[in-house]
Scaffold this motif. Structure first.
Motif, PDB file in Angstrom:
ATOM      1  N   SER A   7       0.851  -1.181   0.000  1.00 62.49           N
ATOM      2  CA  SER A   7       0.000   0.000   0.000  1.00 62.49           C
ATOM      3  C   SER A   7       0.889   1.233   0.000  1.00 62.49           C
ATOM      4  O   SER A   7       2.118   1.136  -0.112  1.00 62.49           O
ATOM      5  N   GLN A   8       0.262   2.405   0.114  1.00 63.37           N
ATOM      6  CA  GLN A   8       0.991   3.664   0.163  1.00 63.37           C
ATOM      7  C   GLN A   8       0.333   4.611   1.153  1.00 63.37           C
ATOM      8  O   GLN A   8      -0.879   4.534   1.385  1.00 63.37           O
ATOM      9  N   LEU A   9       1.133   5.505   1.693  1.00 68.14           N
ATOM     10  CA  LEU A   9       0.637   6.622   2.486  1.00 68.14           C
ATOM     11  C   LEU A   9       0.603   7.859   1.608  1.00 68.14           C
ATOM     12  O   LEU A   9       1.563   8.133   0.875  1.00 68.14           O
ATOM     13  N   LEU A  10      -0.485   8.605   1.666  1.00 67.38           N
ATOM     14  CA  LEU A  10      -0.571   9.881   0.973  1.00 67.38           C
ATOM     15  C   LEU A  10      -0.240  11.003   1.953  1.00 67.38           C
ATOM     16  O   LEU A  10      -0.311  10.833   3.174  1.00 67.38           O
ATOM     17  N   PHE A  11       0.094  12.160   1.403  1.00 63.98           N
ATOM     18  CA  PHE A  11       0.427  13.303   2.241  1.00 63.98           C
ATOM     19  C   PHE A  11      -0.675  13.549   3.278  1.00 63.98           C
ATOM     20  O   PHE A  11      -1.862  13.570   2.953  1.00 63.98           O
ATOM     21  N   GLY A  12      -0.268  13.721   4.531  1.00 67.67           N
ATOM     22  CA  GLY A  12      -1.201  14.059   5.594  1.00 67.67           C
ATOM     23  C   GLY A  12      -1.864  12.876   6.275  1.00 67.67           C
ATOM     24  O   GLY A  12      -2.572  13.056   7.269  1.00 67.67           O
ATOM     25  N   GLU A  13      -1.669  11.661   5.747  1.00 70.11           N
ATOM     26  CA  GLU A  13      -2.253  10.494   6.409  1.00 70.11           C
ATOM     27  C   GLU A  13      -1.395  10.103   7.611  1.00 70.11           C
ATOM     28  O   GLU A  13      -0.168  10.224   7.596  1.00 70.11           O
ATOM     29  N   MET A  14      -2.054   9.593   8.643  1.00 72.22           N
ATOM     30  CA  MET A  14      -1.374   9.322   9.908  1.00 72.22           C
ATOM     31  C   MET A  14      -1.299   7.832  10.195  1.00 72.22           C
ATOM     32  O   MET A  14      -2.131   7.048   9.729  1.00 72.22           O
TER      33      MET A  14
ATOM     34  N   GLN B   9      -4.460  14.299  17.948  1.00 70.64           N
ATOM     35  CA  GLN B   9      -5.887  14.501  18.172  1.00 70.64           C
ATOM     36  C   GLN B   9      -6.446  15.581  17.248  1.00 70.64           C
ATOM     37  O   GLN B   9      -7.525  15.427  16.673  1.00 70.64           O
ATOM     38  N   ASP B  10      -5.690  16.666  17.089  1.00 67.22           N
ATOM     39  CA  ASP B  10      -6.171  17.763  16.242  1.00 67.22           C
ATOM     40  C   ASP B  10      -6.260  17.350  14.786  1.00 67.22           C
ATOM     41  O   ASP B  10      -7.252  17.628  14.102  1.00 67.22           O
ATOM     42  N   PHE B  11      -5.224  16.676  14.290  1.00 65.11           N
ATOM     43  CA  PHE B  11      -5.184  16.326  12.877  1.00 65.11           C
ATOM     44  C   PHE B  11      -6.206  15.253  12.522  1.00 65.11           C
ATOM     45  O   PHE B  11      -6.654  15.172  11.376  1.00 65.11           O
ATOM     46  N   ARG B  12      -6.575  14.411  13.471  1.00 62.17           N
ATOM     47  CA  ARG B  12      -7.583  13.375  13.199  1.00 62.17           C
ATOM     48  C   ARG B  12      -8.959  13.984  13.011  1.00 62.17           C
ATOM     49  O   ARG B  12      -9.795  13.450  12.277  1.00 62.17           O
ATOM     50  N   ARG B  13      -9.201  15.113  13.669  1.00 61.09           N
ATOM     51  CA  ARG B  13     -10.521  15.742  13.611  1.00 61.09           C
ATOM     52  C   ARG B  13     -10.611  16.875  12.596  1.00 61.09           C
ATOM     53  O   ARG B  13     -11.685  17.140  12.062  1.00 61.09           O
ATOM     54  N   ASN B  14      -9.505  17.554  12.382  1.00 58.75           N
ATOM     55  CA  ASN B  14      -9.529  18.777  11.588  1.00 58.75           C
ATOM     56  C   ASN B  14      -8.621  18.659  10.368  1.00 58.75           C
ATOM     57  O   ASN B  14      -7.407  18.807  10.465  1.00 58.75           O
ATOM     58  N   PHE B  15      -9.227  18.398   9.238  1.00 64.41           N
ATOM     59  CA  PHE B  15      -8.479  18.297   7.986  1.00 64.41           C
ATOM     60  C   PHE B  15      -9.456  18.417   6.822  1.00 64.41           C
ATOM     61  O   PHE B  15     -10.679  18.364   6.993  1.00 64.41           O
ATOM     62  N   ALA B  16      -8.878  18.566   5.633  1.00 69.42           N
ATOM     63  CA  ALA B  16      -9.669  18.553   4.397  1.00 69.42           C
ATOM     64  C   ALA B  16      -9.004  17.602   3.420  1.00 69.42           C
ATOM     65  O   ALA B  16      -7.781  17.399   3.452  1.00 69.42           O
ATOM     66  N   TYR B  17      -9.807  16.993   2.549  1.00 67.24           N
ATOM     67  CA  TYR B  17      -9.279  16.152   1.481  1.00 67.24           C
ATOM     68  C   TYR B  17      -8.996  17.007   0.252  1.00 67.24           C
ATOM     69  O   TYR B  17      -9.821  17.836  -0.152  1.00 67.24           O
ATOM     70  N   SER B  18      -7.852  16.764  -0.396  1.00 69.22           N
ATOM     71  CA  SER B  18      -7.606  17.361  -1.696  1.00 69.22           C
ATOM     72  C   SER B  18      -8.445  16.631  -2.744  1.00 69.22           C
ATOM     73  O   SER B  18      -8.464  15.406  -2.795  1.00 69.22           O
TER      74      SER B  18
END
Length: 284
Positions: A26-33, A72-81
């Motif tokens: 698989s791969q990780l995309l930018f911003g995935e945790m 915690q912040d990044f899991r709740r607050n983000f947008a998809y490109s």
């Protein structure tokens, strides 16, 4: 206490073992945790992807550690490109990202990752603004048409069929597992293929009866999936028929429904491909 990290690059491989020659699953995309599960020396980190629980090994240098507060912040607050490919503009450099990448704490124009500030001028959507629908699933999947096949890939530069299905549903508001054999456990079974609707997921088996392939049903007896490339082919009760090769390439096992049928989409209307034999065992 669990340790978490984020992907700070365009795309990072996840391998089955701690070696560059190992298969990419698989791969990780930018911003995935990810959750850090284990380290092997200074070079390799075993991770669990937070979006789909996929487990594998990534180069340690291609991850950025997160503090508990950031996690915690990044899991709740983000947008998809929503762009197939778009540059993030930093202070001194540009960073390309692909469809489905996550923009942590995005304010509609800017966000920061550690000490780096970025501007994003492309299309993006916040998870809370997503209206789950089959039409959205199909729209996202169509963006990836003609992306070349790459085992373990998740971008327009290389993708496999379960990844296309996963990415389309993820951006439409529903998280699926990474592989077809686990994806098939989600959703409601469509008892009769004639009742299939656009946006349903069709699953296909190999000669040993193992689920190895998935695709998204479209109107007019069509399916979007990945076979050599992301493509649209014909489908009937038996499976996927490739007109270029003049044969069936995948044997249909089951159809699953994730979202309620969209009344604005024309029906799938599964029909037998004309001119093909009735003996199913002779088709593959």
């Amino acid at each position: 206490m669990s340790v978490y990290a984020i992907c700070p690059f365009t795309v990072v491989p996840i391998r089955t073992n701690a070696a560059h020659r190992s298969e990419m699953g698989s791969q990780l995309l930018f911003g995935e945790m990810v959750e850090v599960m284990e380290t092997k020396g200074r070079q390799w980190t075993k991770v669990r992807c937070l979006n789909d629980d996929y487990i594998g090994w990534t180069p340690s240098s291609q991850l950025r550690d997160l503090s508990p507060a950031e996690t915690q912040d990044f899991r709740r607050n983000f947008a998809y490109s929503l762009d197939l490919f778009h540059n993030l503009m930093g202070t001194d450099e540009a960073l390309p990202i692909t469809l489905g990448s996550r923009l942590p704490y995005f304010d509609g124009m800017r966000f920061s990752l550690g000490t780096q500030d970025f501007t994003f001028s492309g299309q993006a959507v916040f998870p809370e603004d997503i209206r789950q629908s089959s039409a959205m699933v199909i729209k996202i999947a169509r963006k990836l048409l003609n992306a070349p096949f790459l085992w373990g890939g998740r971008t327009v530069f290389g993708i496999d069929s379960p990844a296309l299905v996963q990415l389309a549903f993820q951006i439409a508001g529903y998280q699926l597992p990474r592989t077809a054999e686990i994806q098939v456990n989600r959703g409601e079974t469509v008892d009769f293929v004639e009742q299939a609707m656009p946006g349903d997921i069709a699953f296909f088996e190999n000669n040993q009866g193992r689920i190895t392939h998935s695709g998204i049903l479209l109107p007019d007896s069509k399916i979007i999936h990945v076979y050599e490339k992301a493509r649209i082919d014909a489908i009937d009760h038996y499976g996927i028929f490739n007109y270029q090769e003049g044969k069936y390439t995948h044997r249909l096992r089951v159809v699953k429904r994730i979202f309620a049928p969209d009344k604005n989409l024309p029906p799938v209307v599964i029909q037998k491909v004309e001119g093909q034999p009735l003996n199913q065992q002779a088709l593959f």
